[in-house]
Write an enzyme that holds these catalytic residues in place. Structure first.
Site, mmCIF file in Angstrom:
data_model
loop_
_atom_site.group_PDB
_atom_site.id
_atom_site.type_symbol
_atom_site.label_atom_id
_atom_site.label_comp_id
_atom_site.label_asym_id
_atom_site.label_seq_id
_atom_site.Cartn_x
_atom_site.Cartn_y
_atom_site.Cartn_z
ATOM 1 N N GLY A 276 5.800 -37.393 -1.340
ATOM 2 C CA GLY A 276 5.383 -38.008 -0.084
ATOM 3 C C GLY A 276 5.481 -39.523 -0.097
ATOM 4 O O GLY A 276 5.651 -40.144 -1.161
ATOM 5 N N ASN A 277 5.397 -40.109 1.074
ATOM 6 C CA ASN A 277 5.454 -41.566 1.194
ATOM 7 C C ASN A 277 4.898 -42.005 2.536
ATOM 8 O O ASN A 277 4.874 -41.239 3.498
ATOM 9 C CB ASN A 277 6.880 -42.096 0.982
ATOM 10 N N GLY B 143 7.841 -42.668 -7.290
ATOM 11 C CA GLY B 143 7.341 -42.173 -8.577
ATOM 12 C C GLY B 143 5.887 -42.454 -8.886
ATOM 13 O O GLY B 143 5.491 -42.406 -10.051
ATOM 14 N N SER C 86 12.153 -43.119 -2.236
ATOM 15 C CA SER C 86 13.553 -42.700 -2.048
ATOM 16 C C SER C 86 13.831 -42.317 -0.589
ATOM 17 O O SER C 86 14.984 -42.203 -0.189
ATOM 18 C CB SER C 86 13.867 -41.519 -2.968
ATOM 19 N N GLU C 87 12.761 -42.101 0.206
ATOM 20 C CA GLU C 87 12.947 -41.755 1.627
ATOM 21 C C GLU C 87 12.874 -43.001 2.518
ATOM 22 O O GLU C 87 12.653 -42.869 3.724
ATOM 23 C CB GLU C 87 11.898 -40.739 2.084
ATOM 24 N N HIS D 191 5.212 -39.270 5.429
ATOM 25 C CA HIS D 191 6.000 -38.091 5.033
ATOM 26 C C HIS D 191 5.218 -37.369 3.944
ATOM 27 O O HIS D 191 4.781 -37.993 2.979
ATOM 28 C CB HIS D 191 7.376 -38.522 4.517
ATOM 29 N N HIS E 67 4.486 -33.200 1.927
ATOM 30 C CA HIS E 67 5.038 -31.870 1.643
ATOM 31 C C HIS E 67 3.998 -30.802 1.988
ATOM 32 O O HIS E 67 3.490 -30.108 1.111
ATOM 33 C CB HIS E 67 5.455 -31.780 0.167
ATOM 34 N N HIS F 197 11.290 -28.635 2.950
ATOM 35 C CA HIS F 197 10.936 -29.915 2.331
ATOM 36 C C HIS F 197 9.519 -30.380 2.707
ATOM 37 O O HIS F 197 8.682 -30.588 1.835
ATOM 38 C CB HIS F 197 12.020 -30.926 2.743
HETATM 39 ZN ZN LIG Z 1 9.726 -35.432 0.425
#
Ligand SMILES: [Zn+2]
Length: 212
Positions: free
Chosen positions: A27-28, A43, A72-73, A92, A94, A155
């Site tokens: 997530g982010n 990470g 990474s998103e 974001h 999961h 996802h």
């Molecule tokens: Zn994700």
């Protein structure tokens, strides 16, 4: 201002972890401040992240401040800000039940619960894309313009809001909806709301958002 928002991001990350909306480093979260974006690093465990780990990037994703790499998103977040000037925060996660709906082929765009029609309009599912790749923003594509909550097949989900609390609330609503629909589906088929009622709820939703 910046420090307060970093603490709000930390609070939301801890809540996402506590509610099991993500696991470990998944997530982010990001918040836009003019031409800067505060974003969670790649990470890092979201239940253990501290405010000083949050990274500042520009609208192209270039790191301006902070150590490590942004999520990474990041492309997904930047596209949301580009397409939606009304959006100041993106989350974001999961979500387990909502992701299960995408695996089971359950479409949450179907108008089932009235409050979802009012507040979110509906919850579309974007086609599968490799997580962290440039395919993710492409898959989300046009849904971004119309919806504040979008499922990512196999996802998770992304939500957008006027601030990070607003984006988080939509994530919670999405997962709650998925739980209700999955529980009902165990008992048999779930009928959609009648078209006339959906129309009425959409009108209510526009009034609620101040859209007239
Ligand atoms: Zn994700």
């Amino acid at each position: 201002m910046k420090s307060r928002i970093k603490h709000e991001i930390v609070r939301v990350c801890r809540l996402l972890h506590k509610k099991n909306y993500l696991a470990a480093t998944d997530g982010n979260v990001s918040v836009r401040l003019g031409d800067r974006v505060l974003v969670t690093p790649s990470g890092v465990h979201k239940g253990l992240m501290e405010a000083d780990q949050i990274i500042t990037v520009d609208l192209t994703g270039r790191v301006l401040e902070g150590e490590g790499r942004p999520t990474s998103e990041i492309r997904l977040h930047l596209l949301a800000y580009e397409v939606r000037p009304d959006v100041s925060a993106v989350v974001h996660a999961h979500l387990p039940y909502a992701t299960a709906c995408t695996l089971a082929g359950i479409d949450l765009l179907e108008p089932i619960l009235p409050e979802v029609v009012i507040t979110l309009g509906g919850i579309p599912t974007a086609a599968y894309a490799t997580p962290g790749s440039a395919e993710v923003p492409t898959a989300v594509g046009d849904f971004l313009k119309e919806y504040d909550a979008i499922l990512l097949s196999r996802h998770g989900a992304m939500t957008m809001g006027r601030d990070v609390a607003d984006a988080y609330n939509k994530m919670e609503k999405l997962e709650h909806t998925a739980r209700v629909v999955l529980a009902a589906r165990l008992q048999g088929p779930v009928p959609s709301l009648p078209a006339a009622e959906v129309e009425k709820l959409r009108r209510l939703g526009k009034e609620y958002k101040g859209g007239g």
